[in-house]
Design an enzyme around this catalytic site. Structure first.
Site, short mmCIF file in Angstrom:
data_model
loop_
_atom_site.label_atom_id
_atom_site.label_comp_id
_atom_site.label_asym_id
_atom_site.label_seq_id
_atom_site.Cartn_x
_atom_site.Cartn_y
_atom_site.Cartn_z
N GLY A 83 0.81 -1.21 0.00
CA GLY A 83 0.00 0.00 0.00
C GLY A 83 0.84 1.25 0.00
O GLY A 83 0.37 2.32 0.41
N GLY A 84 2.09 1.14 -0.46
CA GLY A 84 2.94 2.32 -0.59
C GLY A 84 3.32 2.97 0.72
O GLY A 84 3.66 4.16 0.75
N SER A 122 4.78 -5.72 -2.46
CA SER A 122 4.95 -4.28 -2.66
C SER A 122 5.61 -3.65 -1.44
O SER A 122 6.72 -4.03 -1.07
CB SER A 122 3.61 -3.64 -3.00
OG SER A 122 3.77 -2.36 -3.55
#
Length: 452
Positions: free
Chosen positions: A111-112, A194
């Site tokens: 989710g960055g 991620s």
């Protein structure tokens, strides 16, 4: 209901007769006005009282996450969760009525570093645990400025890498308590996608954590460490925003809504980036003393064929060529504006330089032979939403949530089910045996396994 006795206390969960779930276990101590800007503290009291772990708890404060709602079978799934700074909870999933000592997988969400949480539907590991006799744990860690701004630059009593401290404490809690749930504390796999994968990459550089895990699965994410100098520049900019928009307010009196607003202003002032500018991310720290060359544990890495397609969906979503070049330079990626004019060019550059090359570079530098590389290439060009194998799409298959595809106007077929079963089987095989059931990566052969 199902109960587990731990060191003088009881943790109560729920069961449907097949799968036991222990939801919302507090692995770290609650925050107060000052400690919210510091490293979290392990909750040693987990075994000294009764814990009701029958429902999910608060998620970290964050802006609305449209992707979470897309990767869901529920309407308004994201807004059904309560946001609160006291969000450091973990969830344990295991097969019911199994007396075997189980391998443990701890999942780090993406989710960055500004969005995500361990109770999102996409990360529900029910189908994994249903098929394989392993334990899967999801958890929350602090996000955005609360998790990854260098607060020590604003007040020397405060800390930086607070989100990493949360992750470390989750691992320590698992090490101390998972045996009571039938898990093997000497066989723990870290799996992340991620920003979750980047988080694990940061922890791999901290040798003091070696006791707490034994292998890693890095999906679509290698970390570009933030320098301490750059982190202080960002913190000073954030401080300026505080003084401008909340004059007279102390740090301790800022609400999480205030901080989310400041994060939005911070992002706006830095310019559009399509989430490529990771303003908040792990900062290089003195405890990160190990280079990746010396990492001693088995490593699995993967990337999807078209990672960049989720960032630049179409021509209307492109960055200007000059801005795209600027963002790439933040990560020492030098490209020409002439090569970044179209959506397709920008998508391909993101895939190549943000994901594919960093994964290969990392594997080539790890000296041990116990390393594997996979490439996720499932897509359906004639479908509405799954025309290419973009970033995040592989998680649907790793977690067995093919119902999400169905919700989004795609009719699954047997080959889709077989692929998901294969990926779950490979995940469990790696968790049990510290290897994949296919050939390791070799630099000279560029060996890559393809999921399609």
């Amino acid at each position: 209901m199902v109960e587990v006795n731990v060191k003088g206390g009881t943790i109560k969960g729920i069961s449907d007769g097949q799968i036991d779930r222990f939801l919302g276990i507090p692995y770290a101590q609650p925050f107060n006005a000052a400690s919210r800007f510091k490293h979290s503290q392990l909750n040693h009291g987990s075994g000294n009282s009764n814990i009701d772990a029958r429902k999910v708890q608060s998620i970290p404060p964050q802006p609305y996450n449209a992707l979470e709602d897309f990767f869901s079978t529920q309407q308004n799934g994201f807004n059904s969760f309560i946001q609160n700074e006291n969000c450091l909870y973990l969830n344990i999933w295991r097969k019911s009525c199994s007396s075997k000592i189980k391998p443990v997988v701890v999942y780090f969400y993406g989710g960055g570093f500004t969005q995500g949480h361990g109770t999102a539907e996409l990360y529900n590991p029910y189908h994994i645990v249903e098929k394989e006799d392993i334990i899967v744990i999801t958890f929350n860690y602090r996000l955005g400025a609360l998790g990854f701004l260098d607060w020590s630059a604003l007040n020397p009593q405060f800390d930086y890498n607070n989100g990493l401290s949360d992750q470390m404490n989750a691992l320590k809690w698992v090490h101390h308590y998972i045996e009571y749930f039938g898990g093997d504390p000497n066989n723990v796999t870290l799996m992340g996608q991620s920003a979750g994968s980047m988080s694990i990459h940061a922890l791999m550089q901290v040798p003091e954590l070696d006791t707490y895990y034994h292998k890693v699965m890095l999906l679509s994410g290698a970390l570009f460490n933030e320098t301490k100098e750059n982190s202080q520049l960002k913190a000073n900019h954030f401080s300026t925003l505080i003084n401008t928009y909340y004059p007279g307010k102390s740090l301790e009196s800022l609400t999480h809504e205030d901080i989310l607003r400041l994060m939005d202003l911070h992002e706006s002032e830095r310019g559009k980036s399509r989430s490529l500018d990771l303003i908040y991310r792990p900062i290089q720290s003195p405890i990160m003393t190990r280079t990746i060359d010396d990492f001693p544990k088995p490593v699995f890495m993967s990337f999807t064929n078209s990672e960049g397609d989720i960032y630049i969906e179409n021509e209307s979503r492109t960055l200007s060529p000059s801005r795209f070049v600027e963002v790439m330079k933040l990560y020492d990626i030098e490209i020409s504006e002439n090569h970044a004019r179209t959506a397709q060019q920008q998508r391909e550059l993101i895939t190549q330089y943000y994901f594919k090359e960093p994964a290969i570079h990392l594997l080539q530098h790890i000296q041990i032979p116990h390393k594997w590389l996979a490439h996720f290439d499932w897509c359906r060009p004639n479908s509405t939403h799954f025309k290419t194998a973009y970033h995040i799409l592989d998680i649907v298959f790793w977690f067995g949530h093919l119902d999400i595809l169905t919700t989004n106007q795609y009719d699954i077929v047997k080959s889709d089910i077989d692929l998901s079963h294969r990926m779950i089987s490979d995940l469990a095989y790696f968790a049990r045996y510290s290897e994949m059931p296919w050939s390791p990566y070799q630099r000279d052969k560029q060996s890559t396994f393809i999921y399609k």
